[in-house]
Write an enzyme that holds these catalytic residues in place. Structure first.
Site, PDB file in Angstrom:
ATOM      1  N   PRO A 160       1.742   1.863  10.210  1.00 41.88           N
ATOM      2  CA  PRO A 160       3.075   2.446  10.286  1.00 41.88           C
ATOM      3  C   PRO A 160       3.055   3.933   9.920  1.00 41.88           C
ATOM      4  O   PRO A 160       2.407   4.333   8.950  1.00 41.88           O
ATOM      5  CB  PRO A 160       3.877   1.657   9.253  1.00 41.88           C
ATOM      6  CG  PRO A 160       3.101   0.415   9.010  1.00 41.88           C
ATOM      7  CD  PRO A 160       1.678   0.783   9.224  1.00 41.88           C
ATOM      8  N   ILE A 161       3.765   4.711  10.705  1.00 41.19           N
ATOM      9  CA  ILE A 161       3.941   6.135  10.421  1.00 41.19           C
ATOM     10  C   ILE A 161       5.436   6.383  10.306  1.00 41.19           C
ATOM     11  O   ILE A 161       6.198   6.080  11.229  1.00 41.19           O
ATOM     12  CB  ILE A 161       3.345   7.016  11.545  1.00 41.19           C
ATOM     13  CG1 ILE A 161       1.855   6.723  11.710  1.00 41.19           C
ATOM     14  CG2 ILE A 161       3.589   8.493  11.243  1.00 41.19           C
ATOM     15  CD1 ILE A 161       1.238   7.381  12.918  1.00 41.19           C
TER      16      ILE A 161
END
Length: 61
Positions: A2-3
């Protein structure tokens, strides 16, 4: 991996930004099941002259 990209107006302290990264990481870990080592948080700070709402810049309010 996840970013998370967080956009904020300038003006927060280093301690506030550290806490933000920590809390966002914990929230993503909790809600997605991702390992915290995989969570990336990007903070982009903007000048109040570079952000406006309803036709008015924040710097002009």
């Amino acid at each position: 991996m996840p970013i998370v990209n967080v956009k904020l107006l300038e003006g927060r302290s280093d301690d506030q930004l550290k806490a933000l990264v920590s809390e966002v990481t914990q929230a993503v870990e909790k809600t997605t099941g991702a390992n915290k080592e995989a969570v990336q948080v990007i903070i982009e700070e903007m000048k109040p002259t570079h952000f406006g709402v309803a036709g008015v810049r924040k710097s002009d309010q």
